[in-house]
Design a protein around this motif. Structure first.
Motif, PDB file in Angstrom:
ATOM      1  N   TYR A 234       0.817  -1.220   0.000  1.00  0.00           N
ATOM      2  CA  TYR A 234       0.000   0.000   0.000  1.00  0.00           C
ATOM      3  C   TYR A 234       0.851   1.271   0.000  1.00  0.00           C
ATOM      4  CZ  TYR A 234      -3.024   3.719   1.722  1.00  0.00           C
ATOM      5  OH  TYR A 234      -3.682   4.920   1.887  1.00  0.00           O
TER       6      TYR A 234
ATOM      7  N   PRO B 294       0.481   5.154   0.728  1.00  0.00           N
ATOM      8  CA  PRO B 294      -0.433   6.143   1.322  1.00  0.00           C
ATOM      9  C   PRO B 294      -0.677   7.362   0.440  1.00  0.00           C
ATOM     10  CG  PRO B 294       1.207   5.398   2.908  1.00  0.00           C
ATOM     11  CD  PRO B 294       1.642   4.885   1.582  1.00  0.00           C
TER      12      PRO B 294
ATOM     13  N   HIS C 201      -4.349   8.077  -4.296  1.00  0.00           N
ATOM     14  CA  HIS C 201      -5.765   8.398  -4.152  1.00  0.00           C
ATOM     15  C   HIS C 201      -6.612   7.161  -4.445  1.00  0.00           C
ATOM     16  CE1 HIS C 201      -9.670  10.082  -4.682  1.00  0.00           C
ATOM     17  NE2 HIS C 201      -9.590  10.278  -5.985  1.00  0.00           N
TER      18      HIS C 201
ATOM     19  N   CYS D  39      -9.777   4.148  -2.611  1.00  0.00           N
ATOM     20  CA  CYS D  39     -10.513   3.629  -1.456  1.00  0.00           C
ATOM     21  C   CYS D  39     -10.322   2.121  -1.400  1.00  0.00           C
ATOM     22  CB  CYS D  39     -11.996   4.001  -1.518  1.00  0.00           C
ATOM     23  SG  CYS D  39     -12.935   3.161  -2.824  1.00  0.00           S
TER      24      CYS D  39
ATOM     25  N   ALA E 106      -2.927   6.089   8.307  1.00  0.00           N
ATOM     26  CA  ALA E 106      -3.476   6.082   6.949  1.00  0.00           C
ATOM     27  C   ALA E 106      -4.919   6.577   6.971  1.00  0.00           C
ATOM     28  CB  ALA E 106      -3.419   4.672   6.373  1.00  0.00           C
TER      29      ALA E 106
ATOM     30  N   LEU F 106      -7.014   6.194   4.116  1.00  0.00           N
ATOM     31  CA  LEU F 106      -7.712   5.588   2.985  1.00  0.00           C
ATOM     32  C   LEU F 106      -9.128   5.186   3.402  1.00  0.00           C
ATOM     33  CD1 LEU F 106      -7.279   4.476   0.039  1.00  0.00           C
ATOM     34  CD2 LEU F 106      -6.827   2.267   1.124  1.00  0.00           C
TER      35      LEU F 106
ATOM     36  N   ASP G 287     -12.007  10.944   0.109  1.00  0.00           N
ATOM     37  CA  ASP G 287     -10.547  10.892  -0.011  1.00  0.00           C
ATOM     38  C   ASP G 287     -10.011  12.130  -0.716  1.00  0.00           C
ATOM     39  OD1 ASP G 287      -8.126   9.371   0.466  1.00  0.00           O
ATOM     40  OD2 ASP G 287      -7.996   9.124  -1.702  1.00  0.00           O
TER      41      ASP G 287
ATOM     42  N   ARG H 259      -7.427  14.815   1.006  1.00  0.00           N
ATOM     43  CA  ARG H 259      -6.117  15.054   0.414  1.00  0.00           C
ATOM     44  C   ARG H 259      -5.932  16.513   0.035  1.00  0.00           C
ATOM     45  NH1 ARG H 259      -3.357  10.432  -0.631  1.00  0.00           N
ATOM     46  NH2 ARG H 259      -4.544   8.512  -0.296  1.00  0.00           N
TER      47      ARG H 259
END
Length: 209
Positions: A44, A46, A49, A51, A75, A77, A123, A127
């Motif tokens: 993964y 971070p 972008h 889900c 995180a 997500l 998300d 961000r």
């Protein structure tokens, strides 16, 4: 970081993985699938972008356990849990821990896509706030210790003459620092400056002694 979202699917049921992938790809979204939660955790990024569609019960690390680890790592997500069981206490627990949704199999395709779109919006918003905060912090780093002191006075709603008296500097010096602060922070008004500080969660800088 790629702004093209990736929908991660973590489920040990291969048939379910294929079904979810088909639904998601049918609307032009990119999918990455994993059979084990640990495999996802190992890869993964971070900064990406997207889900996560996460099965509740899996061999090894369970869905809620993966959620806990992601939370511990900081995180953000968005997670949509998928389960073959209507476990209300579990659903409440993972939702309280930050999950966007809890879907029970079988679920309607449209319900799934709406949940994914909701997670992606969340998300994107998070961000963007992170980027705004980083930009604000970078601007704060340009300020001198004296400018920080003047900024503290401005944000506190103090007039120039009050700041002048408290810092024991001339009114003209305060005005010069104030103008410099506004320029470095990229704002044209005091309300805009205050909003920049408050909306980005930037703590009032501590001046040097």
């Amino acid at each position: 970081m790629s702004m093209e979202p990736i929908i991660y699917v973590v489920d040990d049921d291969q048939a379910m993985v294929e079904s979810l992938s088909w639904i998601i790809e049918s609307v032009g979204l990119k999918v990455k699938t994993y059979i084990r939660a640990q495999d996802f955790l190992d890869q993964y990024d971070p900064a990406q972008h997207g889900c996560l569609l996460l099965d509740v019960r899996m061999p090894g690390m369970s869905g809620p356990e993966l959620q806990l680890k992601l939370n511990q790592y900081g995180a953000t997500l968005p997670i949509i849990f998928i389960s073959g069981h209507g476990d209300v206490p579990l659903a409440v627990r993972v939702m309280k821990a930050g999950a966007v949704d809890f879907l029970t199999k079988p679920f309607n395709d449209q319900v799934l896509l709406e949940s994914i779109n909701k997670a992606l919006r969340q998300d994107r918003t998070h961000r963007e706030k992170q980027r705004e905060s980083a930009r604000a912090e970078a601007k704060f780093a340009l300020l001198s210790p004296r400018e920080i002191q003047v900024l503290q006075g401005i944000v506190a709603g103090k007039q120039n003459k009050v700041i002048s008296a408290e810092l024991e500097i001339s009114l003209k010096t305060v005005e010069a620092h104030r103008a410099s602060v506004m320029k470095k922070m990229g704002v044209k008004s005091v309300p805009e400056l205050v909003r920049l500080v408050l909306t980005n969660g930037v703590q009032e800088p501590v001046s040097e002694e």
